[in-house]
Design an enzyme around this catalytic site. Structure first.
Site, PDB file in Angstrom:
ATOM      1  N   HIS A  94      49.953  30.029  43.814  1.00  0.00           N
ATOM      2  CA  HIS A  94      50.630  31.227  43.306  1.00  0.00           C
ATOM      3  C   HIS A  94      51.002  32.140  44.474  1.00  0.00           C
ATOM      4  CE1 HIS A  94      49.159  29.926  39.419  1.00  0.00           C
ATOM      5  NE2 HIS A  94      49.825  30.913  38.837  1.00  0.00           N
ATOM      6  N   SER A 129      51.650  34.249  35.112  1.00  0.00           N
ATOM      7  CA  SER A 129      50.843  34.613  36.271  1.00  0.00           C
ATOM      8  C   SER A 129      51.664  34.898  37.521  1.00  0.00           C
ATOM      9  CB  SER A 129      49.827  33.502  36.570  1.00  0.00           C
ATOM     10  OG  SER A 129      50.468  32.239  36.671  1.00  0.00           O
TER      11      SER A 129
END
Length: 308
Positions: free
Chosen positions: A289, A45
């Site tokens: 993230h 990711s």
């Protein structure tokens, strides 16, 4: 999610590289001097740019502004294949990836061929988890622990088996589960790098590390993220161990390591200028993230490595 550029002569490639890298990434990216041929991006990711607009590829959460796309654009790659996928583990490089019993991605190494000129691989973090969420289940464990033990080290206690020893009248730890999982991932990543080399013997291969998710001073997170200061220090050490493993594995298997931690230092989840989003993202990205700025910083680090 694929981006394409026309093939250029060697002279025009050099000119385009300098102009594109300067306009998009600044002076650091302008040093890039990589092949402008076929480029394949592999990884999880962080490589996919999960949550960063615009998104595609279903549960793989690929962004057309992830670092792979930015690098391909700066290099003027003649072809670009992005097979990155959120929640990917090292096993998903050689096997189809299933999330929630659904097949979400083909084996990523299938995208690499003898004609591939450049490969970036960002993988390993999800091997710390045991569920389809990968590192997500570790994050969930740490956040839940902070709710019931906000002044302790609940995450460290779980994974390093912390307990009170009445014989020594002290708090002690055993073998660290996350450390064991990091060590177990190393030979798998080494095998992947060797497979890439066998499939694309002339390719330049970069193993991309993880950015600065957590601050150097754990007290910076007080009141900013739902995690204890003790666990910030613990998890920062775990992240450092992952990156050290990746750097050593790259060096031992003919690849170059890309340090994205230095490139994002000071822009962690607890900073005032976040390039890595926290539990409640302030800009589009999956929690914990990189956001768009984080992906840009990682792209600059890749381009700088290619220019060395």
């Amino acid at each position: 999610m694929l981006s394409h550029a026309l093939k250029r002569s060697s002279v025009l490639v050099g000119t385009a590289l300098l102009a594109a890298a300067t306009s998009v990434f600044g002076a650091t990216g302008a040093r890039a001097a990589a092949p402008a041929g076929s480029y394949v991006a592999l990884g999880d990711s962080y490589a996919a740019g999960a949550g960063v607009p615009g998104q595609s590829a279903g549960l793989c959460l690929r962004s057309d502004h992830n670092y792979g796309h930015l690098v391909a654009s700066a290099l003027g790659s003649s072809s670009y294949r992005d097979v990155t996928c959120a929640a990917a583990k090292t096993s998903d490089l050689t096997h189809a990836q299933y999330d929630l019993l659904l097949r979400v991605n083909d084996p990523q190494l299938d995208a690499v061929s003898a004609g591939t000129d450049l490969v970036t691989l960002g993988i390993g973090g999800n091997d710390l988890g045991t569920s389809d969420l990968g590192i997500g289940d570790v994050i969930a464990t740490c956040l839940a622990g902070a709710v019931v033990n906000p002044f302790g080290t609940p995450c460290h206690d779980v994974y390093a088996h912390g307990h009170w020893d009445f014989r020594t009248w002290s708090w002690v730890y055993g073998d660290d589960t996350l450390v064991r999982r990091i060590d177990a991932a190393a030979p798998q990543i080494a095998d992947a790098l060797q497979r890439i080399r066998a499939k694309a013997p002339h390719a330049r291969v970069l193993l991309v590390g993880y950015p600065s998710v957590l601050p150097e001073n754990e007290r910076d997170c007080i009141g900013r993220q739902p995690i204890t200061t003790g666990d910030v220090a613990y998890l920062r050490g775990i992240l450092g161990r992952v990156n050290s493993m990746l750097a050593a594995t790259a060096a031992a298997n003919g690849a170059q390591y890309v340090d994205t931690l230095s490139a994002t230092r000071g822009h962690d989840v607890c900073s005032g200028d976040r390039w890595i989003e926290g539990a409640l993202p302030g800009s589009p990205a999956v929690p914990f993230h990189p956001n768009a700025k984080g992906e840009q910083a990682m792209a600059r680090a890749v381009l700088a490595t290619l220019g060395n």
